[in-house]
Design a protein around this motif. Structure first.
Motif, PDB file in Angstrom:
ATOM      1  N   ARG A   1       0.834  -1.211   0.000  1.00  0.00           N
ATOM      2  CA  ARG A   1       0.000   0.000   0.000  1.00  0.00           C
ATOM      3  C   ARG A   1       0.862   1.252   0.000  1.00  0.00           C
ATOM      4  O   ARG A   1       0.603   2.205  -0.733  1.00  0.00           O
ATOM      5  N   ASN A   2       1.939   1.240   0.833  1.00  0.00           N
ATOM      6  CA  ASN A   2       2.829   2.394   0.874  1.00  0.00           C
ATOM      7  C   ASN A   2       3.531   2.619  -0.454  1.00  0.00           C
ATOM      8  O   ASN A   2       3.715   3.757  -0.891  1.00  0.00           O
ATOM      9  N   ARG A   3       3.921   1.503  -1.093  1.00  0.00           N
ATOM     10  CA  ARG A   3       4.590   1.644  -2.395  1.00  0.00           C
ATOM     11  C   ARG A   3       3.640   2.259  -3.423  1.00  0.00           C
ATOM     12  O   ARG A   3       4.004   3.155  -4.183  1.00  0.00           O
ATOM     13  N   ILE A   4       2.384   1.770  -3.431  1.00  0.00           N
ATOM     14  CA  ILE A   4       1.402   2.298  -4.387  1.00  0.00           C
ATOM     15  C   ILE A   4       1.087   3.755  -4.089  1.00  0.00           C
ATOM     16  O   ILE A   4       1.009   4.601  -4.985  1.00  0.00           O
ATOM     17  N   LEU A   5       0.930   4.070  -2.776  1.00  0.00           N
ATOM     18  CA  LEU A   5       0.673   5.464  -2.410  1.00  0.00           C
ATOM     19  C   LEU A   5       1.830   6.370  -2.820  1.00  0.00           C
ATOM     20  O   LEU A   5       1.624   7.481  -3.314  1.00  0.00           O
TER      21      LEU A   5
ATOM     22  N   GLU B   1      -0.812  23.581   1.451  1.00  0.00           N
ATOM     23  CA  GLU B   1      -0.780  22.724   0.266  1.00  0.00           C
ATOM     24  C   GLU B   1       0.516  22.931  -0.527  1.00  0.00           C
ATOM     25  O   GLU B   1       1.145  21.972  -0.982  1.00  0.00           O
ATOM     26  N   LEU B   2       0.932  24.192  -0.694  1.00  0.00           N
ATOM     27  CA  LEU B   2       2.159  24.480  -1.437  1.00  0.00           C
ATOM     28  C   LEU B   2       3.381  23.934  -0.706  1.00  0.00           C
ATOM     29  O   LEU B   2       4.318  23.414  -1.327  1.00  0.00           O
ATOM     30  N   ARG B   3       3.403  24.069   0.608  1.00  0.00           N
ATOM     31  CA  ARG B   3       4.532  23.536   1.374  1.00  0.00           C
ATOM     32  C   ARG B   3       4.608  22.019   1.262  1.00  0.00           C
ATOM     33  O   ARG B   3       5.696  21.452   1.141  1.00  0.00           O
ATOM     34  N   LEU B   4       3.450  21.337   1.302  1.00  0.00           N
ATOM     35  CA  LEU B   4       3.438  19.875   1.188  1.00  0.00           C
ATOM     36  C   LEU B   4       3.894  19.431  -0.202  1.00  0.00           C
ATOM     37  O   LEU B   4       4.651  18.461  -0.343  1.00  0.00           O
ATOM     38  N   ASP B   5       3.433  20.120  -1.252  1.00  0.00           N
ATOM     39  CA  ASP B   5       3.883  19.801  -2.618  1.00  0.00           C
ATOM     40  C   ASP B   5       5.398  19.981  -2.732  1.00  0.00           C
ATOM     41  O   ASP B   5       6.096  19.184  -3.361  1.00  0.00           O
TER      42      ASP B   5
ATOM     43  N   THR C   1       4.387  16.295   9.835  1.00  0.00           N
ATOM     44  CA  THR C   1       4.035  14.884   9.676  1.00  0.00           C
ATOM     45  C   THR C   1       2.524  14.699   9.657  1.00  0.00           C
ATOM     46  O   THR C   1       1.984  13.944   8.827  1.00  0.00           O
ATOM     47  N   ARG C   2       1.825  15.379  10.578  1.00  0.00           N
ATOM     48  CA  ARG C   2       0.369  15.239  10.642  1.00  0.00           C
ATOM     49  C   ARG C   2      -0.299  15.729   9.358  1.00  0.00           C
ATOM     50  O   ARG C   2      -1.183  15.064   8.800  1.00  0.00           O
ATOM     51  N   ASN C   3       0.122  16.885   8.841  1.00  0.00           N
ATOM     52  CA  ASN C   3      -0.463  17.421   7.604  1.00  0.00           C
ATOM     53  C   ASN C   3      -0.126  16.551   6.399  1.00  0.00           C
ATOM     54  O   ASN C   3      -0.955  16.339   5.500  1.00  0.00           O
ATOM     55  N   PHE C   4       1.109  16.036   6.348  1.00  0.00           N
ATOM     56  CA  PHE C   4       1.532  15.173   5.231  1.00  0.00           C
ATOM     57  C   PHE C   4       0.679  13.908   5.185  1.00  0.00           C
ATOM     58  O   PHE C   4       0.187  13.503   4.129  1.00  0.00           O
ATOM     59  N   LYS C   5       0.485  13.287   6.347  1.00  0.00           N
ATOM     60  CA  LYS C   5      -0.311  12.055   6.391  1.00  0.00           C
ATOM     61  C   LYS C   5      -1.772  12.328   6.067  1.00  0.00           C
ATOM     62  O   LYS C   5      -2.441  11.518   5.406  1.00  0.00           O
ATOM     63  N   ALA C   6      -2.302  13.447   6.519  1.00  0.00           N
ATOM     64  CA  ALA C   6      -3.704  13.788   6.243  1.00  0.00           C
ATOM     65  C   ALA C   6      -3.942  13.941   4.747  1.00  0.00           C
ATOM     66  O   ALA C   6      -4.991  13.556   4.226  1.00  0.00           O
ATOM     67  N   LYS C   7      -2.954  14.492   4.035  1.00  0.00           N
ATOM     68  CA  LYS C   7      -3.131  14.715   2.597  1.00  0.00           C
ATOM     69  C   LYS C   7      -2.835  13.471   1.774  1.00  0.00           C
ATOM     70  O   LYS C   7      -3.562  13.143   0.838  1.00  0.00           O
ATOM     71  N   TYR C   8      -1.751  12.783   2.107  1.00  0.00           N
ATOM     72  CA  TYR C   8      -1.273  11.699   1.252  1.00  0.00           C
ATOM     73  C   TYR C   8      -1.529  10.297   1.785  1.00  0.00           C
ATOM     74  O   TYR C   8      -1.282   9.312   1.085  1.00  0.00           O
ATOM     75  N   GLY C   9      -2.036  10.172   3.011  1.00  0.00           N
ATOM     76  CA  GLY C   9      -2.348   8.847   3.531  1.00  0.00           C
ATOM     77  C   GLY C   9      -1.163   8.106   4.094  1.00  0.00           C
ATOM     78  O   GLY C   9      -1.273   6.918   4.424  1.00  0.00           O
TER      79      GLY C   9
END
Length: 572
Positions: A418-422, A519-523, A553-561
């Motif tokens: 799942r992590n690889r696909i994500l 969003e821009l920072r995460l991208d 970390t919390r924002n990254f996981k919320a956006k990208y799973g």
């Protein structure tokens, strides 16, 4: 009252009784292909009226269940078949063993349980050799070879298939041997297509054509009276069917090798066979059309197949369609559509894998339940077996531990997959954003978009003002400033706080400025992880404008799973 009883008896005697001849093996086998439930009813009734033994009823029941694509019925076929392999009558009768092993092999192949299928295929080959049926054993050896490859033993599997083809001989005598050779070559071509050995795939398909040509020209040389030999009326249909298979393999192989002229040549040959008349036959050739850039034809075939599927899209064929649509969209520059198709393709593959794991878990549980029932019967039948109860308990605990370990390993592999696909999806999404940004800048440079730079910012509509502010923040990388706040944008543009707030609230999907900045920072963080893998997560966090690693970390996981650490490891 006496008159009433006599009257009832006369009526019952006058009612015609259902003849037992309706409940026979032939009646069940005539019905099972189109009415499997009716076939099971006939089998049960035949057993009750004495037209069929309990053993024969169980064997026929496995045949009916195995020919369905229902997971529970396939499991039932496997469980009954495994029980029958321990039956004294089956052990003593090679013909019955062949029937049961054939059903077990077929059911496990449908369930994609390659390890169990390999077990039954090996037993079947050994059985054929035990009573001198070497041709049947070699036919089955080709199946064993494909299963070995699918469980990761590629070298051994290819050697097994090649040995079977070689031993069947260059000069084939008799139809049974001819048919076994064609099946072995078919297995070789299919598995070579799966693992990318296209040169060997071509050789196998060409050998199939040579055998079919010789059979068509000299049919009498192959007459051996075997049960597989087609009648004179069916001979051309047999040749046409396997010739179509060979042309399809050649088309796919040459297209995969980039030899488009040869691929197109064999497409023409394929279209001269009856295979092209069915939707299934056209679907076989669709991947080659995509490789040849004939996307409109490929997509038209996909439309046909999807219409035939209806709502039944939880299958590998639909996954192949999504993959083909994604590749076509990429080639045609429809990157947003491609991203959507890839996402759906990955989600479907995950669901199919989950379903396979669930099915295996159900089968393990059913086997466990069957073993428990058998132990209960044994305990009632023989009191002496109670002394072995403690040993049986230890065995059960060991089995449960093993199942738990298998489940834990499966979950671990599932998480890694799942992590690889994500990670792939995140990377592709980032690439598509970069492509769209580049295309947008190019259109602006070429004058394909109207410029609003001469108009006062405060007079711009909300949507245009939002686009201006977003481009300003992104192009000047203002979002990388960890102390960025609305006042900096006010100072830079001269706009009021209320005007900037209205542009975000009314002119965009981002209701607040802080949402866009996040969003821009995460991208940007994703790009850093991709472009500079030597950076630590802490360094990426700081370089992207975040002030707190936990928030990042919390924002990254919320956006990208997934967490940035998991994404970084998946990329590595």
């Amino acid at each position: 009252m006496q008159h009433l009883i006599v009257y009832i008896l006369l009526v019952l005697l006058a009612v015609p009784q259902m003849p037992d001849s309706l409940y026979t093996e032939k009646a069940a086998m005539d019905a099972y292909a189109t009415q499997p439930e009716r076939a099971i009813q006939i089998i049960d009734s035949a057993k009750i009226v004495g037209n069929m033994t309990a053993l024969r009823a169980d064997i026929l029941r496995t045949v009916v269940y195995a020919r369905t694509y229902d997971d529970r019925k396939l499991d039932s076929a496997i469980l009954i078949g495994e029980r029958l392999m321990h039956h004294d009558s089956v052990k003593a009768n090679p013909a019955l063993q062949e029937d049961v092993l054939g059903v077990l092999l077929y059911a496990c192949r449908i369930k994609r349980d390659n390890e169990q299928a390999l077990r039954w295929a090996t037993q079947l080959s050994n059985l054929y050799r035990s009573f001198g049926e070497e041709t049947e054993a070699l036919r089955n050896d080709a199946e064993i070879g494909t299963l070995l490859i699918r469980i990761g033993q590629q070298e051994e599997g290819l050697a097994r298939i090649d040995t079977a083809i070689r031993q069947l001989g260059v000069e084939v005598d008799g139809f049974n041997k001819l048919d076994a050779s064609i099946i072995a070559l078919k297995r070789k071509a299919e598995i070579c297509n799966e693992i990318g050995l296209y040169d060997e795939m071509i050789l196998a398909a060409q050998r199939m054509l040579d055998l079919l040509d010789n059979y068509e020209q000299h049919p009498s040389d192959y007459h051996d009276g075997s049960f597989r030999e087609p009648s004179e009326e069916d001979r051309l249909g047999y040749i046409d069917f396997y010739r179509g298979k060979a042309y399809a393999y050649l088309t796919l192989a040459y297209a995969s090798l980039g030899e488009n002229e040869k691929a197109n040549e064999y497409i023409v040959f394929y279209e001269q066979t009856s295979a092209i008349q069915s939707v299934t036959g056209r679907f076989v050739i669709a991947p080659a059309l995509g490789m040849l850039g004939q996307y409109e034809q490929m997509l038209a075939i996909f439309d046909e197949v999807e219409q035939q599927m209806g709502d039944d899209t939880l299958n590998a064929n639909y996954a192949e369609i999504l993959r083909g649509r994604a590749e076509a969209a990429e080639a045609q520059g429809r990157y947003a559509d491609a991203c959507t198709y890839w996402r759906r393709h990955d989600e479907l593959n995950n669901e199919l894998n989950d379903r396979l794991l669930q099915s295996k878990a159900h089968l393990y549980a059913a086997r466990f339940h069957t073993q428990e029932q058998q132990r209960e019967i044994e305990r009632h039948r023989e009191a002496t077996r109670r002394a072995n109860l403690s040993l049986a308990t230890i065995g059960i605990v060991g089995l449960l531990v093993l199942l738990f370990a298998l489940y834990a390993v499966a979950q671990w592999h599932k998480t890694k997959q799942r992590n690889r696909i994500l990670a792939q999806q995140i990377t592709k999404a980032a690439e598509y954003k970069e492509k769209w940004k580049t295309e947008s800048e190019k259109r602006k440079t070429e004058g394909k978009q109207l410029s609003t730079s001469n108009a006062p910012l405060s007079t711009l509509p909300d949507a245009e003002l939002y686009n201006y502010l977003r481009d300003l923040i992104e192009n000047e990388q203002m979002f990388l400033n960890p102390n960025f706040e609305r006042q900096l944008l006010i100072n830079r543009t001269g706009l009021s706080k209320e005007r900037i707030g209205a542009a975000f609230a009314q002119g965009s999907d981002h209701e607040r400025l802080t949402t866009l900045i996040r969003e821009l920072r995460l991208d940007y963080a994703v790009r850093l992880i991709n472009d500079k893998p030597e950076l630590t997560v802490e360094q990426v966090c700081q370089a992207s404008g975040f002030t707190n690693a936990d928030t990042f970390t919390r924002n990254f996981k919320a956006k990208y799973g997934m967490t940035p650490t998991a994404y970084r490891e998946s990329k590595a």
